[in-house]
Motif scaffolding. Structure first.
Motif, PDB file in Angstrom:
ATOM      1  N   MET A 242      47.754  46.239  31.961  1.00  0.00           N
ATOM      2  CA  MET A 242      49.280  46.167  32.243  1.00  0.00           C
ATOM      3  C   MET A 242      50.251  47.153  31.617  1.00  0.00           C
ATOM      4  O   MET A 242      51.273  47.272  31.815  1.00  0.00           O
ATOM      5  CB  MET A 242      49.447  44.651  31.509  1.00  0.00           C
ATOM      6  CG  MET A 242      48.813  43.563  32.238  1.00  0.00           C
ATOM      7  SD  MET A 242      49.004  43.452  34.006  1.00  0.00           S
ATOM      8  CE  MET A 242      50.894  43.393  34.056  1.00  0.00           C
ATOM      9  N   ILE A 243      49.984  47.702  30.429  1.00  0.00           N
ATOM     10  CA  ILE A 243      50.671  48.623  29.457  1.00  0.00           C
ATOM     11  C   ILE A 243      50.919  49.820  30.591  1.00  0.00           C
ATOM     12  O   ILE A 243      51.992  50.325  30.692  1.00  0.00           O
ATOM     13  CB  ILE A 243      50.223  49.159  28.187  1.00  0.00           C
ATOM     14  CG1 ILE A 243      49.816  47.984  27.210  1.00  0.00           C
ATOM     15  CG2 ILE A 243      50.793  50.108  27.739  1.00  0.00           C
ATOM     16  CD1 ILE A 243      49.130  48.315  26.015  1.00  0.00           C
ATOM     17  N   LEU A 244      49.789  50.276  31.304  1.00  0.00           N
ATOM     18  CA  LEU A 244      50.034  51.459  32.178  1.00  0.00           C
ATOM     19  C   LEU A 244      50.861  51.063  33.311  1.00  0.00           C
ATOM     20  O   LEU A 244      51.772  51.540  33.855  1.00  0.00           O
ATOM     21  CB  LEU A 244      48.597  52.086  32.411  1.00  0.00           C
ATOM     22  CG  LEU A 244      47.945  52.444  31.191  1.00  0.00           C
ATOM     23  CD1 LEU A 244      46.518  52.631  31.633  1.00  0.00           C
ATOM     24  CD2 LEU A 244      48.493  53.954  30.966  1.00  0.00           C
ATOM     25  N   ALA A 245      50.569  49.779  33.826  1.00  0.00           N
ATOM     26  CA  ALA A 245      51.105  49.075  35.112  1.00  0.00           C
ATOM     27  C   ALA A 245      52.717  49.081  34.767  1.00  0.00           C
ATOM     28  O   ALA A 245      53.699  49.349  35.816  1.00  0.00           O
ATOM     29  CB  ALA A 245      50.680  47.820  35.488  1.00  0.00           C
ATOM     30  N   VAL A 246      53.533  48.770  33.607  1.00  0.00           N
ATOM     31  CA  VAL A 246      54.460  48.663  33.336  1.00  0.00           C
ATOM     32  C   VAL A 246      55.290  49.881  32.816  1.00  0.00           C
ATOM     33  O   VAL A 246      56.441  50.082  33.590  1.00  0.00           O
ATOM     34  CB  VAL A 246      54.835  47.519  32.237  1.00  0.00           C
ATOM     35  CG1 VAL A 246      56.163  47.538  31.699  1.00  0.00           C
ATOM     36  CG2 VAL A 246      54.223  46.124  32.653  1.00  0.00           C
ATOM     37  N   THR A 264      46.904  54.880  37.260  1.00  0.00           N
ATOM     38  CA  THR A 264      45.404  54.762  36.748  1.00  0.00           C
ATOM     39  C   THR A 264      44.617  54.116  37.716  1.00  0.00           C
ATOM     40  O   THR A 264      45.081  53.408  38.511  1.00  0.00           O
ATOM     41  CB  THR A 264      45.467  54.257  35.288  1.00  0.00           C
ATOM     42  OG1 THR A 264      45.813  52.922  35.335  1.00  0.00           O
ATOM     43  CG2 THR A 264      46.323  55.023  34.419  1.00  0.00           C
ATOM     44  N   ILE A 265      43.466  53.948  37.538  1.00  0.00           N
ATOM     45  CA  ILE A 265      42.650  53.120  38.408  1.00  0.00           C
ATOM     46  C   ILE A 265      42.822  51.626  38.393  1.00  0.00           C
ATOM     47  O   ILE A 265      43.062  51.024  39.221  1.00  0.00           O
ATOM     48  CB  ILE A 265      41.052  53.322  37.868  1.00  0.00           C
ATOM     49  CG1 ILE A 265      40.536  54.871  38.376  1.00  0.00           C
ATOM     50  CG2 ILE A 265      40.204  52.516  38.696  1.00  0.00           C
ATOM     51  CD1 ILE A 265      39.315  55.153  37.953  1.00  0.00           C
ATOM     52  N   THR A 266      42.857  51.106  37.035  1.00  0.00           N
ATOM     53  CA  THR A 266      43.183  49.615  36.936  1.00  0.00           C
ATOM     54  C   THR A 266      44.600  49.302  37.291  1.00  0.00           C
ATOM     55  O   THR A 266      44.829  48.258  37.967  1.00  0.00           O
ATOM     56  CB  THR A 266      43.148  49.508  35.178  1.00  0.00           C
ATOM     57  OG1 THR A 266      44.129  50.246  34.694  1.00  0.00           O
ATOM     58  CG2 THR A 266      41.642  49.615  34.892  1.00  0.00           C
ATOM     59  N   SER A 267      45.541  50.097  37.019  1.00  0.00           N
ATOM     60  CA  SER A 267      47.155  49.750  37.769  1.00  0.00           C
ATOM     61  C   SER A 267      46.973  49.883  39.291  1.00  0.00           C
ATOM     62  O   SER A 267      47.627  49.056  39.809  1.00  0.00           O
ATOM     63  CB  SER A 267      48.044  50.695  37.138  1.00  0.00           C
ATOM     64  OG  SER A 267      47.861  52.228  37.679  1.00  0.00           O
TER      65      SER A 267
END
Length: 316
Positions: A242-246, A264-267
């Protein structure tokens, strides 16, 4: 009515032996039942992991049936949702590795220094006060960290770097490192406190100061546990979402520059999983191939951590 002969009647000793045998058999049955329950509970994590691996591999096989592995590994573009689709996982991997590197540059030094202070210098009351306060950071929702990075850290960094865009990996990585500090500090401090006091007393007897003892004796002796803390921090950084998605922008560009936006992969997995892509489509299957890549990356870090723990445990 026939009466049994006196020697055929059970004696008190025989009755006690029979009662003891029944109690022993009942206890053995209870022990086996408890052992089976504990084994079942312990198997839950293993079975869950195997289930996750099975799903990832099954869906990834369908994905790689349509996308060559060579293109997946070496293509320099990641546009799986466009008409001109490209599936270069290195684009997402670069954002993941860059953000993790920034986070670890914050978390590992600060976490280690905090652990040394709490273990070797802080008094009992100070330690009992600071450690719970430090661990409160791990209870803050990551979405809060994301908005903190976007609305507080990024404007502060823009005063130093005016050309810094609003979405960037640097601010996200810094805040992610702050989030990881409690994991590194707490586990490292526990490993240092487990070092026998005799090693410290031997160092003091040789004329070593508290700082020299902490750095030259305690840290090397506890390095297997400290390495475990580092690997946990790395895994936490690689898997953060979530930090990277935001704050990082979710723009898939192949760059290792932390002052640029990146995905990133997770975002990406979050972005696709929340969309309207039909199940079974090639765009939807990309999340499983990306997830498998992320799991393999985490596995590599865990294997490196296992090697370090084994090496330094044998050395000390």
């Amino acid at each position: 009515m026939a009466i049994a002969p006196p020697d055929a009647l059970p004696s008190p000793a025989q009755s006690k032996l029979a009662e003891f045998a029944r109690a022993k058999a009942a206890r053995a049955r209870r022990e086996r039942a408890i052992e089976g329950l504990l084994l079942l509970c312990a198997s839950v994590s293993v079975l869950t992991t195997l289930g996750i691996v099975y799903i990832l591999i099954r869906e990834s096989v369908s994905f790689f049936a349509q996308v060559p592995i060579k293109d997946f590994l070496f293509d320099t573009q990641w546009t799986p949702l466009f008409d001109d689709a490209h599936f270069g996982i290195m684009v997402l991997m670069s954002g993941t590795l860059t953000s993790s590197f920034v986070a670890l540059c914050i978390a590992i030094p600060m976490g280690t220094v905090i652990a040394i202070y709490l273990s070797e210098f802080a008094g009992h009351k100070t330690r009992e006060t600071l450690k719970p306060m430090l661990e409160l950071l791990s209870g803050v929702p990551t979405i809060i960290y994301g908005f903190f990075a976007l609305l507080v850290v990024t404007p502060l960094l823009q005063k130093v770097f005016p050309e810094l865009p609003g979405f960037n990996v640097l601010s996200a990585g810094i805040v992610m490192g702050i989030m990881i500090i409690p994991y590194v500090a707490s586990l490292s401090e526990d490993a240092m406190r487990a070092v026998p006091m005799a090693l410290r007393e031997g160092s003091y007897a040789m004329g070593g100061t508290r700082f020299q003892t902490a750095v030259n004796v305690v840290v090397p002796a506890a390095f297997s546990g400290i390495a475990s803390a580092y690997i946990l921090g790395i895994s936490r950084a690689v898997g953060e979402t979530m930090i990277l998605a935001v704050a990082a922008g979710m723009q898939p560009t192949l760059s290792f520059n932390p002052m640029e936006p990146a995905a990133t992969i997770t975002s990406f997995i979050v972005q696709v999983a929340m969309g309207d892509l039909p199940h079974g489509s090639i765009g939807y299957q990309t999340i499983f191939a990306a997830g498998l890549s992320l799991m393999l990356l985490t596995l590599c870090f865990n294997m490196a951590g296992y090697y370090l723990r084994k090496k330094y445990r044998e050395a000390y």
